[in-house]
Motif scaffolding. Structure first.
Motif, mmCIF file in Angstrom:
data_model
loop_
_atom_site.group_PDB
_atom_site.id
_atom_site.type_symbol
_atom_site.label_atom_id
_atom_site.label_comp_id
_atom_site.label_asym_id
_atom_site.label_seq_id
_atom_site.Cartn_x
_atom_site.Cartn_y
_atom_site.Cartn_z
ATOM 1 N N TRP A 1 0.806 -1.219 0.000
ATOM 2 C CA TRP A 1 0.000 0.000 0.000
ATOM 3 C C TRP A 1 0.841 1.272 0.000
ATOM 4 O O TRP A 1 0.353 2.344 -0.364
ATOM 5 N N GLY B 1 2.109 2.291 -4.563
ATOM 6 C CA GLY B 1 0.864 2.050 -5.275
ATOM 7 C C GLY B 1 1.040 1.727 -6.743
ATOM 8 O O GLY B 1 2.147 1.784 -7.298
ATOM 9 N N ASP B 2 -0.078 1.381 -7.378
ATOM 10 C CA ASP B 2 -0.080 1.120 -8.809
ATOM 11 C C ASP B 2 0.366 2.370 -9.562
ATOM 12 O O ASP B 2 0.061 3.493 -9.167
#
Length: 216
Positions: free
Chosen positions: A86, A89-90
């Motif tokens: 998390w 992130g992407d």
């Protein structure tokens, strides 16, 4: 009245069916700094933290880049691994991995630090995220045996995975008067400036690697 040159350009465009297209600006490179208080900006305004100053310096050099501060004060390599998914992130192109200082300060088993950092790098590589590894040295009070087990971790991992390596994140700051907070451990704003200027070539190498991998 059109000049002859303008008329020729227009005619050329009509005949070929192709009009000149302005060169596109390079796509922004997104970098996350995954670290501890040394990169988070301990006791500093947000604008003086390492990621913010690094982003400003790179943009001043014409680099299309955004840098996210994912530093957490007090974090160990174990904490960094636990929050990896998390925190990074992407859409992240690259990570500056700056963890391990608190492991050494607490005298944690270097084997654990090595395993955690190895796993973090492996997971990032699986996601096709480029890595700049920021190295750390064990405090002298931990003794030579501990340093002998801890200090090589970063060079070994950089060799294993072909990473860009900054051998010692606090190089040029740690032992220089006026560049640290009163605790003698964390950089002040001037210290961060020194760190940024010193690491800039490595980060630009990281950006070039990202652009080469994704083709622009």
């Amino acid at each position: 009245m059109r000049t002859l040159f303008t008329s020729l350009l227009i005619a050329g465009g009509i005949l070929s069916g192709v009009w000149p297209v302005a060169a596109q600006a390079p796509r922004e490179v997104k970098i996350v700094v995954l670290g501890d208080s040394l990169s988070a900006g301990y006791q500093l305004p947000a604008a003086d933290a390492f990621p913010a100053k690094l982003q400003a310096a790179l943009r001043a050099r014409g680099q299309a880049v955004s840098i996210e501060n994912a530093g957490v004060s007090g974090d160990t390599s174990t904490g960094g691994l636990e929050r990896l998914d998390w925190s990074v992130g992407d859409g992240t192109d690259a990570v500056i991995l700056q963890l391990g200082a608190n492991d050494a300060l607490r005298g944690l088993d270097p084997a654990i630090t090595r395993r955690n950092l190895d796993t973090i790098v492996e997971k990032l590589k699986q996601r096709q995220i480029d890595v700049l590894l920021a190295g750390m040295l064990a405090p002298p009070n931990m003794g030579s045996a501990y340093a002998g087990a801890f200090n090589p971790i970063f060079t070994d991992l950089a060799t294993k995975y072909g990473l860009i390596l900054d051998p010692f994140f606090l190089d040029g700051v740690m032992t220089v008067a006026g560049l640290s907070l009163p605790d003698g451990m964390h950089p002040n704003a001037r210290g961060v400036d020194v760190m940024v200027q010193r690491i800039l070539p490595k980060v630009e190498e990281l950006i070039a690697a990202v652009r080469a991998r994704r083709g622009g």
